[in-house]
Design a protein around this motif. Structure first.
Motif, short mmCIF file in Angstrom:
data_model
loop_
_atom_site.label_atom_id
_atom_site.label_comp_id
_atom_site.label_asym_id
_atom_site.label_seq_id
_atom_site.Cartn_x
_atom_site.Cartn_y
_atom_site.Cartn_z
N VAL A 22 0.90 -1.46 0.03
CA VAL A 22 -0.02 0.01 -0.10
C VAL A 22 0.89 1.16 -0.05
N LYS A 23 1.79 1.35 0.87
CA LYS A 23 2.86 2.46 1.05
C LYS A 23 3.57 2.61 -0.23
N PHE A 24 3.97 1.56 -1.00
CA PHE A 24 4.66 1.69 -2.35
C PHE A 24 3.69 2.43 -3.51
N ALA A 25 2.53 1.75 -3.49
CA ALA A 25 1.29 2.12 -4.40
C ALA A 25 1.35 3.52 -4.31
N ASN A 26 0.80 3.93 -3.12
CA ASN A 26 0.57 5.42 -2.76
C ASN A 26 1.80 6.41 -2.94
N GLU A 27 2.87 6.03 -3.11
CA GLU A 27 4.03 6.86 -2.68
C GLU A 27 4.91 6.69 -4.08
N LYS A 28 4.88 5.54 -4.66
CA LYS A 28 5.92 5.38 -6.04
C LYS A 28 5.29 5.40 -7.29
N LEU A 29 4.06 4.83 -7.08
CA LEU A 29 3.55 4.57 -8.58
C LEU A 29 2.69 5.73 -9.13
N TRP A 30 2.70 5.66 -10.40
CA TRP A 30 2.31 6.85 -11.23
C TRP A 30 0.85 6.47 -11.37
N GLY A 31 -0.01 7.64 -11.12
CA GLY A 31 -1.71 7.64 -11.50
C GLY A 31 -2.24 6.89 -10.16
N THR A 32 -3.63 7.54 -10.34
CA THR A 32 -4.36 7.06 -9.00
C THR A 32 -5.90 6.71 -9.50
N LEU A 33 -6.11 6.18 -10.74
CA LEU A 33 -7.28 5.80 -11.11
C LEU A 33 -7.69 4.49 -10.56
N VAL A 34 -7.05 3.49 -10.52
CA VAL A 34 -7.64 2.34 -10.07
C VAL A 34 -6.54 1.25 -9.41
N ALA A 35 -6.69 0.70 -8.33
CA ALA A 35 -5.85 -0.29 -7.53
C ALA A 35 -6.44 -1.66 -7.72
N SER A 36 -5.73 -2.70 -7.82
CA SER A 36 -6.60 -4.04 -7.98
C SER A 36 -5.91 -4.69 -6.91
N ILE A 37 -6.45 -5.31 -5.94
CA ILE A 37 -5.95 -6.30 -5.08
C ILE A 37 -6.24 -7.84 -5.33
N VAL A 38 -5.34 -8.68 -5.17
CA VAL A 38 -5.78 -9.96 -5.57
C VAL A 38 -5.21 -10.79 -4.34
N VAL A 39 -6.26 -11.64 -3.76
CA VAL A 39 -6.03 -12.53 -2.53
C VAL A 39 -6.71 -13.42 -2.47
N HIS A 40 -6.12 -14.58 -2.32
CA HIS A 40 -6.58 -16.02 -2.26
C HIS A 40 -7.73 -16.09 -1.33
N PRO A 41 -8.87 -16.64 -1.42
CA PRO A 41 -9.86 -16.71 -0.64
C PRO A 41 -9.67 -17.37 0.80
N ALA A 42 -8.60 -18.54 0.64
CA ALA A 42 -8.25 -19.22 1.80
C ALA A 42 -7.32 -18.21 2.87
N SER A 43 -6.68 -17.40 2.21
CA SER A 43 -6.05 -16.39 2.94
C SER A 43 -7.04 -15.23 3.65
N MET A 44 -8.02 -15.17 3.13
CA MET A 44 -8.92 -14.14 3.88
C MET A 44 -9.66 -15.02 5.09
N LYS A 45 -9.51 -16.19 5.29
CA LYS A 45 -9.96 -16.79 6.45
C LYS A 45 -9.16 -16.38 7.57
N ASP A 46 -7.78 -16.10 7.46
CA ASP A 46 -6.72 -15.71 8.39
C ASP A 46 -7.41 -14.18 8.86
N PRO A 47 -8.03 -14.26 10.26
CA PRO A 47 -8.16 -12.72 10.59
C PRO A 47 -7.30 -11.76 10.42
N ALA A 48 -5.86 -11.92 10.51
CA ALA A 48 -5.20 -10.90 10.41
C ALA A 48 -5.01 -10.49 9.09
N VAL A 49 -4.88 -11.32 8.08
CA VAL A 49 -4.88 -11.15 6.59
C VAL A 49 -6.26 -10.26 6.20
#
Length: 76
Positions: A22-49
């Motif tokens: 997130v820090k890298f995207a906000n501070e280093k990448l050009w443009g702010t139109l859209v950000a895409s997050i890809v996360v495996h459904p099994a990973s989302m079962k971990d409360p911390a993730v």
């Protein structure tokens, strides 16, 4: 010229990686139109993730944020 690229971020775990990404995207990448997050459904079962993904959505400074969506822009 490419629309997509990849970079490595050092992190001890998934939660730390998400925060650094997130820090890298906000501070280093050009443009702010859209950000895409890809996360495996099994990973989302971990409360911390799941909490880190929710925080990432809140912290990303982009016009649109999509999760597990294949296109590089949202359908409006």
């Amino acid at each position: 010229m490419s629309l997509f690229s990849e970079t490595a971020l050092e992190a001890e775990n998934v939660v730390e990686f998400i925060g650094k990404a997130v820090k890298f995207a906000n501070e280093k990448l050009w443009g702010t139109l859209v950000a895409s997050i890809v996360v495996h459904p099994a990973s989302m079962k971990d409360p911390a993730v799941a909490a880190a993904v929710d925080q990432a959505i809140a912290d990303l400074r982009y016009g649109s944020i999509v999760v597990n969506y294949g296109a590089p822009w949202p359908i409006i």
